[in-house]
Design an enzyme around this catalytic site. Structure first.
Site, PDB file in Angstrom:
ATOM      1  N   LYS A   9       0.819  -1.210   0.000  1.00 45.31           N
ATOM      2  CA  LYS A   9       0.000   0.000   0.000  1.00 45.31           C
ATOM      3  C   LYS A   9       0.864   1.276   0.000  1.00 45.31           C
ATOM      4  O   LYS A   9       2.078   1.223   0.264  1.00 45.31           O
ATOM      5  CB  LYS A   9      -0.924  -0.033   1.222  1.00 45.31           C
ATOM      6  CG  LYS A   9      -1.941  -1.183   1.186  1.00 45.31           C
ATOM      7  CD  LYS A   9      -2.920  -1.109   2.360  1.00 45.31           C
ATOM      8  CE  LYS A   9      -3.954  -2.230   2.292  1.00 45.31           C
ATOM      9  NZ  LYS A   9      -4.942  -2.147   3.401  1.00 45.31           N
ATOM     10  N   TYR A  49     -12.178  -1.882  -3.582  1.00 47.69           N
ATOM     11  CA  TYR A  49     -12.643  -2.102  -2.206  1.00 47.69           C
ATOM     12  C   TYR A  49     -14.162  -1.938  -2.082  1.00 47.69           C
ATOM     13  O   TYR A  49     -14.667  -1.609  -1.006  1.00 47.69           O
ATOM     14  CB  TYR A  49     -11.922  -1.149  -1.248  1.00 47.69           C
ATOM     15  CG  TYR A  49     -10.590  -1.667  -0.731  1.00 47.69           C
ATOM     16  CD1 TYR A  49     -10.515  -2.871  -0.009  1.00 47.69           C
ATOM     17  CD2 TYR A  49      -9.406  -0.967  -0.926  1.00 47.69           C
ATOM     18  CE1 TYR A  49      -9.307  -3.348   0.486  1.00 47.69           C
ATOM     19  CE2 TYR A  49      -8.180  -1.447  -0.432  1.00 47.69           C
ATOM     20  CZ  TYR A  49      -8.154  -2.631   0.276  1.00 47.69           C
ATOM     21  OH  TYR A  49      -6.956  -3.099   0.779  1.00 47.69           O
ATOM     22  N   ASN A 112      -1.999   0.294   6.751  1.00 50.10           N
ATOM     23  CA  ASN A 112      -1.438  -0.948   7.288  1.00 50.10           C
ATOM     24  C   ASN A 112      -0.589  -1.737   6.288  1.00 50.10           C
ATOM     25  O   ASN A 112      -0.472  -2.955   6.381  1.00 50.10           O
ATOM     26  CB  ASN A 112      -2.543  -1.801   7.922  1.00 50.10           C
ATOM     27  CG  ASN A 112      -3.607  -2.197   6.922  1.00 50.10           C
ATOM     28  OD1 ASN A 112      -3.521  -1.854   5.755  1.00 50.10           O
ATOM     29  ND2 ASN A 112      -4.607  -2.938   7.388  1.00 50.10           N
ATOM     30  N   HIS A 115      -2.241  -5.388   1.524  1.00 48.21           N
ATOM     31  CA  HIS A 115      -3.536  -6.052   1.337  1.00 48.21           C
ATOM     32  C   HIS A 115      -3.277  -7.475   0.871  1.00 48.21           C
ATOM     33  O   HIS A 115      -2.341  -7.719   0.118  1.00 48.21           O
ATOM     34  CB  HIS A 115      -4.374  -5.339   0.264  1.00 48.21           C
ATOM     35  CG  HIS A 115      -5.493  -6.202  -0.264  1.00 48.21           C
ATOM     36  ND1 HIS A 115      -6.698  -6.311   0.371  1.00 48.21           N
ATOM     37  CD2 HIS A 115      -5.555  -7.040  -1.323  1.00 48.21           C
ATOM     38  CE1 HIS A 115      -7.458  -7.176  -0.293  1.00 48.21           C
ATOM     39  NE2 HIS A 115      -6.779  -7.629  -1.324  1.00 48.21           N
ATOM     40  N   GLU A 126      -9.526 -10.660  -7.756  1.00 44.95           N
ATOM     41  CA  GLU A 126      -8.570  -9.574  -7.538  1.00 44.95           C
ATOM     42  C   GLU A 126      -7.355  -9.698  -8.456  1.00 44.95           C
ATOM     43  O   GLU A 126      -6.816  -8.685  -8.911  1.00 44.95           O
ATOM     44  CB  GLU A 126      -8.136  -9.560  -6.068  1.00 44.95           C
ATOM     45  CG  GLU A 126      -9.273  -9.129  -5.151  1.00 44.95           C
ATOM     46  CD  GLU A 126      -8.912  -9.125  -3.670  1.00 44.95           C
ATOM     47  OE1 GLU A 126      -9.775  -8.781  -2.861  1.00 44.95           O
ATOM     48  OE2 GLU A 126      -7.757  -9.462  -3.336  1.00 44.95           O
TER      49      GLU A 126
HETATM   50  P1  ATP Z   1      -7.069  -6.070   3.412  1.00 41.73           P
HETATM   51  O1  ATP Z   1      -8.437  -6.355   2.811  1.00 41.73           O
HETATM   52  O2  ATP Z   1      -6.548  -4.690   3.044  1.00 41.73           O
HETATM   53  O3  ATP Z   1      -6.093  -7.166   3.157  1.00 41.73           O
HETATM   54  P2  ATP Z   1      -7.998  -7.015   5.953  1.00 41.73           P
HETATM   55  O4  ATP Z   1      -8.649  -8.099   5.164  1.00 41.73           O
HETATM   56  O5  ATP Z   1      -7.067  -7.373   7.051  1.00 41.73           O
HETATM   57  O6  ATP Z   1      -7.217  -6.022   4.995  1.00 41.73           O
HETATM   58  P3  ATP Z   1     -10.552  -5.635   5.963  1.00 41.73           P
HETATM   59  O7  ATP Z   1     -11.528  -5.783   7.060  1.00 41.73           O
HETATM   60  O8  ATP Z   1     -10.803  -6.338   4.668  1.00 41.73           O
HETATM   61  O9  ATP Z   1      -9.108  -6.033   6.551  1.00 41.73           O
HETATM   62  O10 ATP Z   1     -10.370  -4.079   5.723  1.00 41.73           O
HETATM   63  C1  ATP Z   1      -9.828  -3.602   4.496  1.00 41.73           C
HETATM   64  C2  ATP Z   1      -8.921  -2.432   4.793  1.00 41.73           C
HETATM   65  O11 ATP Z   1      -9.704  -1.349   5.250  1.00 41.73           O
HETATM   66  C3  ATP Z   1      -7.892  -2.643   5.895  1.00 41.73           C
HETATM   67  O12 ATP Z   1      -6.731  -3.296   5.475  1.00 41.73           O
HETATM   68  C4  ATP Z   1      -7.592  -1.225   6.312  1.00 41.73           C
HETATM   69  O13 ATP Z   1      -6.672  -0.602   5.420  1.00 41.73           O
HETATM   70  C5  ATP Z   1      -8.960  -0.566   6.170  1.00 41.73           C
HETATM   71  N1  ATP Z   1      -9.660  -0.554   7.454  1.00 41.73           N
HETATM   72  C6  ATP Z   1     -10.229  -1.605   8.083  1.00 41.73           C
HETATM   73  N2  ATP Z   1     -10.775  -1.256   9.257  1.00 41.73           N
HETATM   74  C7  ATP Z   1     -10.542   0.086   9.379  1.00 41.73           C
HETATM   75  C8  ATP Z   1     -10.850   1.067  10.361  1.00 41.73           C
HETATM   76  N3  ATP Z   1     -11.517   0.755  11.462  1.00 41.73           N
HETATM   77  N4  ATP Z   1     -10.443   2.335  10.131  1.00 41.73           N
HETATM   78  C9  ATP Z   1      -9.780   2.668   9.002  1.00 41.73           C
HETATM   79  N5  ATP Z   1      -9.456   1.795   8.036  1.00 41.73           N
HETATM   80  C10 ATP Z   1      -9.825   0.522   8.213  1.00 41.73           C
HETATM   81 MG    MG Z   2      -9.845  -7.765   3.414  1.00 45.50          MG
END
Ligand code: ATP
Ligand code: MG
Length: 137
Positions: A9, A49, A112, A115, A126
């Site tokens: 990211k 997303y 974070n 992804h 994807e």
């Molecule tokens: P990713 O899909 O990016 O691999 P993940 O599967 O661990 O991450 P998801 O629940 O799918 O987590 O959330 C997608 C992304 O949205 C997260 O990686 C993060 O960047 C963002 N995100 C998730 N929760 C929050 C939050 N509470 N506040 C801000 N951003 C968030």
């Molecule tokens: Mg995810």
């Protein structure tokens, strides 16, 4: 063998962590079989997303993902989807296990660093979102 989609990211490309993160994948036995550095428009990031479109953080997530270059990669290996998620660590770096990418590099739950696809069906979708058949060997 299985394939999964990984995105390094903007927070991580900005801090020059592309190589350090790729090494984490390779050290875990994942093979990088496709890779490119691109910058998404907010529209493209929002489409990627889309599953999160009703979540309160959607706008923030879309704009962050379009805020700088990302490196999209296809990772291949035995149980690549689960292995990649294990190497990434928990979504929130505060909850991420020692040695994971998010523990070492992530700045917040939003920024974070990586992804990873979460299931076989989403991995397929994807990968096709970013790579054509010609780019996948
Ligand atoms: P990713 O899909 O990016 O691999 P993940 O599967 O661990 O991450 P998801 O629940 O799918 O987590 O959330 C997608 C992304 O949205 C997260 O990686 C993060 O960047 C963002 N995100 C998730 N929760 C929050 C939050 N509470 N506040 C801000 N951003 C968030
Ligand atoms: Mg995810």
């Amino acid at each position: 063998v299985e394939r999964t989609l990984s995105i390094i990211k903007p927070d991580a490309t900005k801090r020059n962590l592309t190589g350090a993160i790729a090494k984490k994948f390779e050290d875990a036995g994942l093979r990088i079989v496709a890779a490119k550095r691109i910058q998404l428009t907010p529209e493209q990031a929002g489409k990627f997303y889309e599953v999160h479109k009703d979540r309160p953080f959607f706008g923030e997530l879309r704009d962050f993902m379009a805020s700088g270059p990302v490196v999209v990669q296809v990772l291949e290996g035995e149980n690549a989807i689960a292995k990649n998620r294990e190497v990434m660590g928990a979504t929130n770096p505060k909850d991420a296990a020692e040695g994971t990418i998010r523990k070492e590099f992530a700045q917040s739950v939003g920024e974070n660093s990586v992804h990873g696809s979460d299931a076989a069906e989403t991995a397929k979708e994807e990968i096709a979102f970013f790579f054509s058949g010609l780019e996948l060997v």
